[in-house]
Design a protein around this motif. Structure first.
Motif, short mmCIF file in Angstrom:
data_model
loop_
_atom_site.label_atom_id
_atom_site.label_comp_id
_atom_site.label_asym_id
_atom_site.label_seq_id
_atom_site.Cartn_x
_atom_site.Cartn_y
_atom_site.Cartn_z
N HIS A 196 0.84 -1.20 0.00
CA HIS A 196 0.00 0.00 0.00
C HIS A 196 0.88 1.25 0.00
CE1 HIS A 196 -4.17 -1.26 0.32
NE2 HIS A 196 -3.85 -2.18 1.21
N THR A 197 1.93 1.21 0.81
CA THR A 197 2.80 2.38 0.96
C THR A 197 3.59 2.64 -0.32
OG1 THR A 197 2.98 1.86 3.31
CG2 THR A 197 4.58 3.41 2.41
N TYR A 198 4.10 1.60 -0.94
CA TYR A 198 4.81 1.77 -2.21
C TYR A 198 3.89 2.38 -3.26
CZ TYR A 198 8.79 -1.06 -0.58
OH TYR A 198 9.89 -1.54 0.08
N ARG A 199 2.64 1.94 -3.30
CA ARG A 199 1.71 2.48 -4.29
C ARG A 199 1.44 3.96 -4.04
NH1 ARG A 199 -2.69 -1.48 -6.82
NH2 ARG A 199 -1.44 -3.35 -7.03
N LEU A 200 1.31 4.35 -2.78
CA LEU A 200 1.16 5.76 -2.46
C LEU A 200 2.37 6.55 -2.97
CD1 LEU A 200 0.01 8.25 -0.95
CD2 LEU A 200 1.17 7.39 1.10
N GLY A 201 3.56 6.02 -2.72
CA GLY A 201 4.78 6.69 -3.18
C GLY A 201 4.87 6.76 -4.69
N ILE A 202 4.46 5.68 -5.37
CA ILE A 202 4.49 5.67 -6.83
C ILE A 202 3.59 6.77 -7.38
CG2 ILE A 202 3.79 4.33 -8.87
CD1 ILE A 202 4.67 1.81 -7.20
N ARG A 203 2.40 6.89 -6.81
CA ARG A 203 1.48 7.93 -7.28
C ARG A 203 2.05 9.32 -7.03
NH1 ARG A 203 -4.26 7.35 -8.04
NH2 ARG A 203 -5.06 9.33 -8.77
N ALA A 204 2.63 9.55 -5.85
CA ALA A 204 3.20 10.86 -5.53
C ALA A 204 4.34 11.20 -6.48
CB ALA A 204 3.68 10.89 -4.08
N ALA A 205 5.23 10.24 -6.70
CA ALA A 205 6.36 10.48 -7.61
C ALA A 205 5.88 10.72 -9.03
CB ALA A 205 7.33 9.30 -7.56
N HIS A 206 4.84 9.99 -9.44
CA HIS A 206 4.29 10.16 -10.78
C HIS A 206 3.72 11.56 -10.95
CE1 HIS A 206 2.46 8.76 -14.56
NE2 HIS A 206 1.38 9.43 -14.20
N GLU A 207 2.96 12.03 -9.95
CA GLU A 207 2.37 13.36 -10.04
C GLU A 207 3.43 14.45 -9.95
OE1 GLU A 207 -0.92 14.01 -7.44
OE2 GLU A 207 -1.97 12.17 -8.04
N ALA A 208 4.54 14.15 -9.28
CA ALA A 208 5.63 15.12 -9.20
C ALA A 208 6.47 15.15 -10.47
CB ALA A 208 6.54 14.80 -8.01
N GLY A 209 6.29 14.16 -11.34
CA GLY A 209 7.10 14.06 -12.55
C GLY A 209 8.52 13.59 -12.27
N ASP A 210 8.72 12.92 -11.12
CA ASP A 210 10.04 12.43 -10.72
C ASP A 210 10.17 10.98 -11.18
OD1 ASP A 210 12.38 11.63 -9.45
OD2 ASP A 210 11.96 12.82 -7.65
N ARG A 211 10.64 10.78 -12.41
CA ARG A 211 10.67 9.45 -13.00
C ARG A 211 11.66 8.53 -12.30
NH1 ARG A 211 8.41 9.11 -18.14
NH2 ARG A 211 9.90 7.51 -18.78
N THR A 212 12.78 9.08 -11.83
CA THR A 212 13.77 8.25 -11.14
C THR A 212 13.19 7.70 -9.84
OG1 THR A 212 15.61 9.50 -12.07
CG2 THR A 212 16.06 8.20 -10.09
N LEU A 213 12.55 8.56 -9.06
CA LEU A 213 11.94 8.12 -7.81
C LEU A 213 10.81 7.14 -8.08
CD1 LEU A 213 11.62 8.27 -4.74
CD2 LEU A 213 10.24 10.35 -5.06
N GLU A 214 10.00 7.42 -9.08
CA GLU A 214 8.90 6.52 -9.45
C GLU A 214 9.44 5.14 -9.82
OE1 GLU A 214 5.09 6.46 -12.56
OE2 GLU A 214 6.59 8.05 -12.69
N SER A 215 10.52 5.12 -10.58
CA SER A 215 11.13 3.85 -10.98
C SER A 215 11.66 3.10 -9.77
CB SER A 215 12.27 4.11 -11.97
OG SER A 215 12.98 2.93 -12.24
N ASN A 216 12.31 3.82 -8.85
CA ASN A 216 12.85 3.17 -7.66
C ASN A 216 11.75 2.55 -6.81
OD1 ASN A 216 15.53 3.70 -8.20
ND2 ASN A 216 15.58 5.60 -7.05
N LEU A 217 10.63 3.25 -6.69
CA LEU A 217 9.52 2.74 -5.90
C LEU A 217 8.91 1.49 -6.54
CD1 LEU A 217 8.08 6.19 -4.96
CD2 LEU A 217 8.35 4.35 -3.28
N ILE A 218 8.74 1.51 -7.85
CA ILE A 218 8.23 0.32 -8.54
C ILE A 218 9.21 -0.83 -8.38
CG2 ILE A 218 7.48 -0.64 -10.75
CD1 ILE A 218 6.69 2.22 -11.58
N GLY A 219 10.52 -0.52 -8.46
CA GLY A 219 11.53 -1.55 -8.25
C GLY A 219 11.48 -2.13 -6.84
N SER A 220 11.22 -1.28 -5.85
CA SER A 220 11.10 -1.77 -4.47
C SER A 220 9.91 -2.70 -4.33
CB SER A 220 10.95 -0.57 -3.51
OG SER A 220 12.10 0.25 -3.53
N LEU A 221 8.79 -2.33 -4.95
CA LEU A 221 7.62 -3.20 -4.92
C LEU A 221 7.91 -4.51 -5.64
CD1 LEU A 221 4.65 -3.70 -4.25
CD2 LEU A 221 4.03 -2.42 -6.31
#
Length: 299
Positions: A196-221
């Motif tokens: 649940h927490t990774y998905r929250l982070g993925i959405r936040a990073a996606h809305e921020a346009g931070d592709r590196t952070l979004e990728s890292n979060l998906i990788g963590s999941l």
């Protein structure tokens, strides 16, 4: 073991994408029913769900309709035969990750204070403190402070006003805090909470346009799913992480290949050492390397 029918695999996959247990699924079906639908007791319904997901027999009316309502998907799409029964594309995986009620929508009915750069600096320092604490404090002891910081960042975003730049910075902070909190929860064995927490982070990073952070979060999941879930799903998530990261991730391929060889050496030659230190190894790999590596290893 026989292959699952396509409809059974879809029922299970759609439930898991929403992070529902089979008990949760039974509750969702019951909530989708109306006064004309008399459903069995909850335990009996859970048993039926297990049978359906195992492909032993296909749901009949009214359950097909209730599944369609619970998932928000057309009945024909859920129970029909797919044209091409192949893995989902990275775009489809990302859409599924983002397809949930928006946990970041602005709060209503409360006084909204104006935030500026000083708040960003304060929150950034607090995230850094949690990251340092993760090096020395066990996961179970760190869960409460990590999620307290995550909650503070989400509340600041939802209950305040700010410039566009400050808003993006807040979203990135939420994403970074979610990655730490998700890792802590996963390390403590609370895998559903971590997902649940990774998905929250993925959405936040996606809305921020931070592709590196979004990728890292998906990788963590993907890493968590590889350890406790479905290897095929982990592979899809890992490939999505690489796709989201873009060309910069592929430029690191020589580094990740070297890391893969080193890791394999320790698995082969010193398995006890590797198992003892795997958490630290994967913390390093997740930050820039793991999202590339896992796609090759869990196929």
């Amino acid at each position: 073991m026989r292959d699952l029918p396509g409809w059974a695999a879809r029922l299970r996959a759609e439930r898991r994408e929403r992070l529902w247990t089979q008990r949760d699924m039974a509750r969702q079906l019951a909530e989708a029913a109306d006064a004309h639908n008399r459903l069995p007791e909850r335990e009996s319904l859970i048993g039926m769900i297990k049978d359906w997901e195992a492909g032993r027999h296909q749901p009949k009316d009214p359950y097909r309709v209730l599944y369609s309502k619970a998932f928000g998907i057309e009945e024909a799409e859920l129970f029909g035969e797919p044209q091409t029964p192949v893995g989902r594309s990275p775009a489809e995986i990302l859409n599924a990750l983002l397809r949930q009620p928006d946990p970041l929508r602005p709060a209503t009915g409360s006084r909204r204070r104006r935030l500026g750069q000083s708040t960003i600096e304060n929150l950034t320092a607090r995230v850094h403190g949690v990251r340092l604490a993760d090096d020395v404090i066990a996961g179970k002891d760190l869960i409460r402070p990590a999620f307290r910081e995550l909650d503070a960042a989400v509340r600041a975003y939802r209950q305040s006003t700010y410039t566009e730049a400050v808003g993006r910075a807040l979203l990135s902070i939420i994403g970074e805090t979610a990655q730490i909190a998700g890792w802590v929860a996963s390390d403590a064995g609370e895998h559903q909470k971590a997902a649940h927490t990774y998905r929250l982070g993925i959405r936040a990073a996606h809305e921020a346009g931070d592709r590196t952070l979004e990728s890292n979060l998906i990788g963590s999941l993907a890493y968590q799913v590889a350890n406790v879930g479905d290897p095929h799903e982990a592979t899809e998530l890992a490939r999505t992480a690489v796709e989201v990261a873009g060309p910069s991730a592929r430029d690191e391929s020589s580094i990740f290949k070297m890391a893969t060889r080193v890791r394999q050496h320790y698995i082969d030659m010193r398995p006890n050492w590797f198992n003892k230190n795997r958490r630290r190894i994967f913390q390093m790999l997740i930050h820039g390397l793991f999202r590339l590596e896992i796609g090759e290893e869990v196929s």
